[in-house]
Design an enzyme around this catalytic site. Structure first.
Site, PDB file in Angstrom:
ATOM      1  N   ASP A   1     -17.229  31.300   8.222  1.00 51.96           N
ATOM      2  CA  ASP A   1     -16.956  32.054   6.987  1.00 51.96           C
ATOM      3  C   ASP A   1     -17.714  33.383   6.980  1.00 51.96           C
ATOM      4  O   ASP A   1     -17.155  34.427   6.685  1.00 51.96           O
ATOM      5  CB  ASP A   1     -17.388  31.242   5.753  1.00 51.96           C
ATOM      6  CG  ASP A   1     -16.395  30.150   5.420  1.00 51.96           C
ATOM      7  OD1 ASP A   1     -15.559  29.817   6.285  1.00 51.96           O
ATOM      8  OD2 ASP A   1     -16.451  29.626   4.293  1.00 51.96           O
TER       9      ASP A   1
ATOM     10  N   ALA B   1     -19.598  35.419   1.354  1.00 47.60           N
ATOM     11  CA  ALA B   1     -19.502  36.853   1.021  1.00 47.60           C
ATOM     12  C   ALA B   1     -20.795  37.322   0.354  1.00 47.60           C
ATOM     13  O   ALA B   1     -21.284  38.427   0.635  1.00 47.60           O
ATOM     14  CB  ALA B   1     -18.299  37.099   0.114  1.00 47.60           C
TER      15      ALA B   1
ATOM     16  N   GLY C   1     -13.575  27.104  -2.301  1.00 51.42           N
ATOM     17  CA  GLY C   1     -13.241  27.306  -0.888  1.00 51.42           C
ATOM     18  C   GLY C   1     -12.775  28.715  -0.534  1.00 51.42           C
ATOM     19  O   GLY C   1     -12.163  28.914   0.502  1.00 51.42           O
ATOM     20  N   LEU C   2     -13.094  29.702  -1.383  1.00 52.04           N
ATOM     21  CA  LEU C   2     -12.652  31.068  -1.075  1.00 52.04           C
ATOM     22  C   LEU C   2     -13.779  31.931  -0.490  1.00 52.04           C
ATOM     23  O   LEU C   2     -13.679  33.154  -0.464  1.00 52.04           O
ATOM     24  CB  LEU C   2     -12.048  31.735  -2.322  1.00 52.04           C
ATOM     25  CG  LEU C   2     -10.798  31.038  -2.881  1.00 52.04           C
ATOM     26  CD1 LEU C   2     -10.274  31.768  -4.116  1.00 52.04           C
ATOM     27  CD2 LEU C   2      -9.688  30.938  -1.831  1.00 52.04           C
ATOM     28  N   GLY C   3     -14.824  31.295  -0.028  1.00 58.93           N
ATOM     29  CA  GLY C   3     -15.862  32.012   0.729  1.00 58.93           C
ATOM     30  C   GLY C   3     -16.819  32.820  -0.128  1.00 58.93           C
ATOM     31  O   GLY C   3     -17.477  33.732   0.380  1.00 58.93           O
ATOM     32  N   SER C   4     -16.932  32.483  -1.428  1.00 58.12           N
ATOM     33  CA  SER C   4     -17.796  33.317  -2.281  1.00 58.12           C
ATOM     34  C   SER C   4     -19.256  33.247  -1.816  1.00 58.12           C
ATOM     35  O   SER C   4     -19.952  34.269  -1.817  1.00 58.12           O
ATOM     36  CB  SER C   4     -17.676  32.934  -3.751  1.00 58.12           C
ATOM     37  OG  SER C   4     -18.184  31.647  -3.947  1.00 58.12           O
ATOM     38  N   SER C   5     -19.680  32.071  -1.367  1.00 60.46           N
ATOM     39  CA  SER C   5     -21.085  31.954  -0.964  1.00 60.46           C
ATOM     40  C   SER C   5     -21.354  32.778   0.308  1.00 60.46           C
ATOM     41  O   SER C   5     -22.369  33.482   0.398  1.00 60.46           O
ATOM     42  CB  SER C   5     -21.426  30.471  -0.787  1.00 60.46           C
ATOM     43  OG  SER C   5     -22.198  30.252   0.339  1.00 60.46           O
TER      44      SER C   5
ATOM     45  N   PRO D   1     -13.462  33.582  -7.330  1.00 60.77           N
ATOM     46  CA  PRO D   1     -13.863  32.359  -8.024  1.00 60.77           C
ATOM     47  C   PRO D   1     -14.811  31.526  -7.150  1.00 60.77           C
ATOM     48  O   PRO D   1     -14.644  31.491  -5.930  1.00 60.77           O
ATOM     49  CB  PRO D   1     -12.547  31.589  -8.231  1.00 60.77           C
ATOM     50  CG  PRO D   1     -11.443  32.501  -7.852  1.00 60.77           C
ATOM     51  CD  PRO D   1     -12.016  33.647  -7.080  1.00 60.77           C
TER      52      PRO D   1
HETATM   53  O1  PMV Z   1     -13.367  24.542   1.523  1.00 65.49           O
HETATM   54  P1  PMV Z   1     -14.162  25.227   2.583  1.00 65.49           P
HETATM   55  O2  PMV Z   1     -13.816  26.661   2.756  1.00 65.49           O
HETATM   56  O3  PMV Z   1     -15.612  24.948   2.480  1.00 65.49           O
HETATM   57  O4  PMV Z   1     -13.639  24.639   3.975  1.00 65.49           O
HETATM   58  C1  PMV Z   1     -14.132  23.545   4.636  1.00 65.49           C
HETATM   59  C2  PMV Z   1     -13.504  23.483   5.988  1.00 65.49           C
HETATM   60  C3  PMV Z   1     -13.597  22.139   6.664  1.00 65.49           C
HETATM   61  O5  PMV Z   1     -12.839  22.226   7.858  1.00 65.49           O
HETATM   62  C4  PMV Z   1     -13.005  21.049   5.805  1.00 65.49           C
HETATM   63  C5  PMV Z   1     -15.029  21.756   6.979  1.00 65.49           C
HETATM   64  C6  PMV Z   1     -15.686  22.562   8.069  1.00 65.49           C
HETATM   65  O6  PMV Z   1     -16.926  22.512   8.145  1.00 65.49           O
HETATM   66  O7  PMV Z   1     -14.999  23.226   8.872  1.00 65.49           O
END
Ligand code: PMV
Length: 315
Positions: free
Chosen positions: A149, A109, A103-107, A99
């Site tokens: 990421d 990946a 925040g699951l790293g799709s961009s 999805p």
């Molecule tokens: O939601 P994500 O995977 O984009 O995580 C952000 C992680 C933070 O620690 C909130 C910000 C960062 O740049 O590390």
């Protein structure tokens, strides 16, 4: 010629937000993937088809003029065509199991799989070289990315990351399952990071103490990971969630989801920026099904993942 590569998504197990202020974070690749197919075509154009939209421009268009979340793909294709002085085009197709925007790293990946597939049309590169290009591509849409990421999406498994020392792979073959529940509330990482900065500025001493406690927690979690001790890891997740609540990145829905997940799992917490996005719950075969069905009973959207140890895969 047609080339194909895939890369996994990721979750942050521990340390989000505090990592911005120098604390260590632990990230984990998950077995949900993005697959990118690249093909050279005779027409002088770059065409991209993905689940989040489509884009097609002649190769003469400068990357700086592209205003689209698909810009990293265009950047990579254009860069390779220019580098190899090719008067042709590239067609890119993206298929995703991850999805987007939660925040699951799709961009990341996408950037890793695209860098591997597109460069493979012209040259052979190491994983390190692909990673460098992927980060460069991701910076065209997220200027301040730490690269953490993309690193975990490239190498798979678990990594620790801190601002001073960069990335180290964690030697662990933990076989846990994570249940990921999606709040379906979109969030902007930048906005949530800015709100934590405000909290920090108003509560300097409290925040410094929390960073110290979070560091200790991460050290405990590292030992738990190396020994595959899920009780300890679950407790660390619970404690980490309390810190995330205190810095104000939670909301009622995320709190409810964590509470439901904690009834059945070893521990649960928000993953990533918060304000929306996803929570993760730590389980194994003994409680996975129960954790999923309780969340679904409460109408929360969820799925389960394991650690992906493969990372980038090129076909
Ligand atoms: O939601 P994500 O995977 O984009 O995580 C952000 C992680 C933070 O620690 C909130 C910000 C960062 O740049 O590390």
């Amino acid at each position: 010629m047609k080339t194909k590569a895939s890369a996994p998504g990721k979750v942050i197990l521990f340390g989000e937000h505090f990592v911005v202020y120098g604390v260590k974070a632990i990230l984990c690749a998950i077995d949900k993937r993005i697959t990118v197919t690249a093909e050279d075509i005779p027409e002088r154009k770059i065409s991209i088809k993905s689940n989040i939209g489509e884009l097609e421009y002649p190769t003469s268009r400068p990357t700086s003029e592209i205003k689209s979340p698909l810009k990293p793909f265009y950047y990579l294709a254009n860069k390779m065509l220019e580098k190899h002085k090719q008067h042709q085009g590239i067609k890119i197709v993206v298929e995703s199991e991850i999805p987007t925007g939660v925040g699951l790293g799709s961009s990341s990946a996408c950037c890793v799989a695209a860098a591997a597939a597109i460069t493979r049309l012209f040259e052979k590169n190491s994983k390190e070289q692909i990673l460098e290009l992927a980060i460069e591509a991701e910076k065209t849409i997220f200027e301040n990315t730490s690269g953490a990421d993309c690193t975990v999406c490239t190498f798979g498994g678990l990594i620790e990351y801190d601002k001073e020392n960069g990335f180290t792979q964690i030697d662990s073959k933990s076989g846990f399952h994570l249940v990921i529940a999606n709040s379906n509330i979109e969030h902007s990482t930048d906005t949530v990071v800015a709100s934590v900065k405000q909290f920090k500025n108003k509560n300097e001493e409290i925040f410094a103490e929390m960073c110290k406690k979070e560091s200790e927690l991460i050290n405990r979690a590292m030992r738990g990971l190396k020994q595959n001790d899920l009780e300890t890891l679950g407790k660390c997740m619970h404690d980490n969630q309390e810190f995330l609540e205190r810095i104000g990145i939670s909301n009622q829905k995320l709190r409810d989801m964590v509470k439901v997940a904690e009834n059945t799992s070893f521990g649960a917490k928000i993953t990533g920026a918060g304000g929306g996005g996803c929570i993760i719950a730590l389980t194994d075969e003994s409680n996975l099904e129960r954790a999923m069905s309780e969340l679904r009973e409460k109408k929360y959207e969820c799925f389960s993942v394991k650690i992906d140890f493969k990372g980038l895969d090129t076909f």
